[in-house]
Design an enzyme around this catalytic site. Structure first.
Site, PDB file in Angstrom:
ATOM      1  N   HIS A 157      -1.572   1.084   7.662  1.00 14.74           N
ATOM      2  CA  HIS A 157      -2.025   1.108   6.266  1.00 14.74           C
ATOM      3  C   HIS A 157      -1.870   2.518   5.705  1.00 14.74           C
ATOM      4  O   HIS A 157      -2.087   3.513   6.407  1.00 14.74           O
ATOM      5  CB  HIS A 157      -3.485   0.662   6.194  1.00 14.74           C
ATOM      6  CG  HIS A 157      -4.015   0.567   4.799  1.00 14.74           C
ATOM      7  ND1 HIS A 157      -3.500  -0.303   3.864  1.00 14.74           N
ATOM      8  CD2 HIS A 157      -5.008   1.249   4.175  1.00 14.74           C
ATOM      9  CE1 HIS A 157      -4.161  -0.153   2.721  1.00 14.74           C
ATOM     10  NE2 HIS A 157      -5.072   0.770   2.889  1.00 14.74           N
TER      11      HIS A 157
ATOM     12  N   CYS B  30       0.829  -1.210   0.000  1.00 14.45           N
ATOM     13  CA  CYS B  30       0.000   0.000   0.000  1.00 14.45           C
ATOM     14  C   CYS B  30       0.861   1.256   0.000  1.00 14.45           C
ATOM     15  O   CYS B  30       0.461   2.287  -0.564  1.00 14.45           O
ATOM     16  CB  CYS B  30      -0.952  -0.015   1.192  1.00 14.45           C
ATOM     17  SG  CYS B  30      -0.147  -0.235   2.792  1.00 14.45           S
TER      18      CYS B  30
END
Length: 725
Positions: free
Chosen positions: A364, A102
């Protein structure tokens, strides 16, 4: 319907007062519960299946098939084929997360949404073929054997797909493999950014430049000077340097202006850190500061949110809130000496990179980016792209930590400012570069090689969608076929519910019906197997009624024809009278034994009982205790019929001093115990092995016999030498 325990008791209640030799057909039908009423499926009478009722077909899994709307599913599948899986015209698309990539996806989206950078990458000549008349075969071969070290080629193809692909998201696997990144490990995002920009600058072709300058240098490179002033002679020395991004310490600061002031503030050089002056030719105290000389069109601020903790010897994340403006005036931070008199350094915030999570080693990454053409703001979260409500940045939902006490209360930001405790990179774009932008690229404006690769990928995606649609339609057709079969099966169940069940019905395993209804239409259904229901006489065991359902022959034939099977059990011919008689004998004997036990207990307690040698018998104490087990073994009650509920009978049914009788009193037997035991235990006697009082053995000799492990009833009372038998 009544609970299973009540149904079990009602099925055999008649056996308590019925002679096993006089069982009727009505008794057999009751034992097999054939006469129980049918639970109506259509009215939803049962919330779950009545396990003890073979005529209850509710709650087996049929509801999912009855309520399924396959016409709607087919309509949705057709809509998905025409819309789903395809990019909406004019929208942006995401990047697939390959595990822990990510952080790379966020940077790729930020770089892609830089119009000048995107245009420069797509127009660079890495895909130009040496022959102008090359055919598509050459292009395919070239694209399938991309140089593993040519990052520019991979990035160019990735940007072309992000621009013109029909997919909803792109798989960046080849790009990630080219960089030799481990997809299972989350890398340091800021370090990745620095290394990739440096690598890209080295590999860009020389003719890939903007106004004679390398694309990377034009877009991202700025310059500053380290100016050191000696306190001894007052002379200044200057050392120039370039930067791709500005690293700002945020610890102890509340806004971006404070961070910039610390970055530019004077640093004292004294003590062991004294400055060696080239004019004085010796060390002196000095002051040093950074002078910003020029700034790039794209100004990147790396917020040093991940710092080293000396106490834990690990990295940690600073969760302090930082305010930053949507419009940044950099004129006040520039060095105004010499010719550096620019006054157009107004920057607009175009991207905020967010790290979700409380720690430095997990979490994240997402990016919030403003499109320069539409002025709309989007959130890029790997495969998902969300257009935000208005053109302003909305970071409220990004301020999510672990809920610990370390989380600070969010301050109210100033007008025109944003506030975040998770932002780790800010991207600003200089306003006046808009006039340098050329019109948006079209598919026809990129190289023929890239055009062909994009078109080939779109064609492949279109074929994939068609295959998915055909697969979905085939699956729905199978679902419809099974739904019709289930509905027909249950229609037959309801239609035949008033029929005489002993003539036109069959037993089917409940577990098989449940497995059939639970499986999807593509599942493999095994043949019907009723073998587990049979008794030793190759018929339907009455003890297995709660494991089967009684279905009409027409319904049974329907599923036997479809799935096959063995050991069909038609109701009238499969009911086992022998098993019913054995169970009846068992229940009947238990009732009679209970009654005999009460009678014998009363006789043993009676003080009016007269004993004489002609009408009385000697009974061994151990025989009195063990008679029941011996009687059950003799009658094969334990081995022939299983105990109810899978448990052994309790030896203390009536609680009367372990006096449990298994046989009836004989007319000429009187049961007594020699009053030498302390527990007063009594049990039954078998008159065939009893002893009259005149035949009483010696106590010493009898003790040896009573200690034997195996003996017949009343043998524990006999002496070895003078066995009365």
């Amino acid at each position: 319907m009544a609970p299973k325990q009540i149904l079990d008791r009602n099925a055999w209640q008649w056996a308590e007062k019925t002679d096993p030799s006089k069982i009727t057909l009505k008794n057999v039908l009751t034992a097999y519960r054939v006469t129980l009423p049918t639970c109506p499926v259509t009215q939803g009478a049962c919330r779950k299946n009545c396990v003890g009722n073979p005529n209850c077909y509710c709650g087996l899994g049929e509801k999912a098939w009855m309520d399924k709307n396959l016409d709607e599913e087919l309509k949705d599948a057709l809509n998905e084929s025409s819309k789903g899986g395809k990019r909406i015209p004019g929208s942006f698309i995401g990047l697939k997360n390959l595990g822990a990539t990510c952080y790379a996806n966020t940077f790729l989206q930020v770089w892609f949404h830089n119009p000048e950078f995107r245009k420069g990458i797509l127009e660079c000549g890495v895909y130009e073929h040496s022959q102008s008349n090359c055919d598509n075969t050459d292009i395919v071969q070239e694209s399938s054997s991309l140089n593993a070290t040519n990052v520019v080629k991979h990035l160019q193809l990735l940007f072309a797909l992000l621009s013109f692909s029909d997919r909803q998201f792109i798989d960046p696997s080849s790009f990630i493999e080219c960089l030799n990144l481990d997809t299972t490990l989350q890398q340091d995002a800021q370090e990745f950014s620095k290394l990739f920009i440096s690598l890209l600058e080295d590999q860009l072709p020389t003719k890939s430049c903007y106004q004679g300058v390398n694309l990377i240098q034009y877009q991202f490179v700025g310059h500053y000077e380290y100016v050191t002033r000696c306190s001894g002679c007052g002379q200044q020395s200057r050392s120039g340097s370039k930067f791709y991004e500005i690293d700002l310490n945020i610890k102890g600061h509340t806004n971006l202006a404070e961070c910039l002031q610390e970055f530019l503030q004077e640093e004292k050089l004294d003590g062991e850190n004294q400055y060696y002056c080239q004019f004085c030719l010796k060390k002196h105290n000095a002051v040093r500061r950074i002078h910003l000389i020029d700034l790039p069109p794209t100004l990147n601020f790396q917020l040093l949110r991940f710092v080293f903790d000396r106490h834990t010897q690990n990295k940690k994340k600073l969760l302090s809130y930082l305010q930053f403006p949507e419009v940044l005036n950099m004129n006040e931070y520039m060095d105004r000496s010499g010719d550096n008199q620019r006054s157009d350094l107004i920057y607009d915030l175009v991207s905020v990179l967010i790290h979700r999570g409380p720690g430095a080693h997990s979490g994240h990454y997402v990016a919030v980016i403003k499109d320069c053409n539409s002025n709309a703001t989007y959130q890029f979260n790997d495969e998902e792209v969300e257009k935000l409500a208005d053109s302003r940045f909305r970071l409220d939902k990004e301020e999510i930590t672990d809920g610990s006490k370390l989380s600070q209360k969010k301050p109210r930001p100033l007008k025109g400012y944003l506030c975040s405790q998770n932002a780790y990179m800010l991207v600003y774009r200089r306003r006046n570069i808009g006039r340098d932008c050329s019109p948006e690229l079209t598919l026809e404006s990129i190289s023929p090689q890239l055009q062909f690769l994009v078109q080939m990928d779109n064609q492949k995606h279109e074929e994939s969608l068609r295959d998915q649609l055909e697969t979905r339609k085939f699956y729905i057709s199978k679902e419809r076929e099974k739904q019709e079969l289930v509905k027909h099966f249950y229609d037959l169940l309801q239609h035949e519910q008033d029929t005489e069940r002993d003539d036109m019905f069959e037993w089917i395993s409940t577990s098989w019906i449940k497995n059939w209804l639970a499986a999807d239409s593509m599942g493999i259904i095994s043949p019907i197997d009723n073998i587990s229901l049979r008794c030793p006489h190759e018929k339907m065991h009455p003890e297995n009624v709660d494991k089967a359902k009684l279905v009409p022959i027409a319904a049974a034939g329907l599923i036997f024809e479809k799935f096959g099977g063995c050991f069909r059990l038609q109701c009238s011919s499969s009911m086992c009278h022998r098993c019913v008689e054995e169970k009846c004998q068992f229940i009947h004997s238990k009732v009679m034994i209970s009654e005999d036990s009460k009678t014998i207990t009363q006789l043993l307690k009676s003080t009016d009982l007269l004993l004489d040698c002609d009408t009385s018998y000697w009974v061994g104490k151990n025989s009195l205790k063990k008679w029941r087990g011996m009687a059950e073994e003799a009658l094969h009650l334990t081995s022939v019929l299983p105990k109810e509920n899978g448990e052994q009978e309790n030896d203390d049914d009536d609680g009367s001093k372990n006096v449990n009788m298994e046989m009836q009193l004989e007319e000429n037997c009187v049961f007594v115990t020699y009053n030498s035991s302390n527990d007063g235990s009594c049990d039954m006697v078998d008159d065939t092995s009893s002893l009259e009082m005149s035949q009483m053995p010696g106590a010493e000799e009898g003790r040896d016999r009573s200690e034997q492990d195996s003996w017949a009833f009343n043998e524990d009372l006999l002496c070895v030498a003078h066995d009365s038998r």
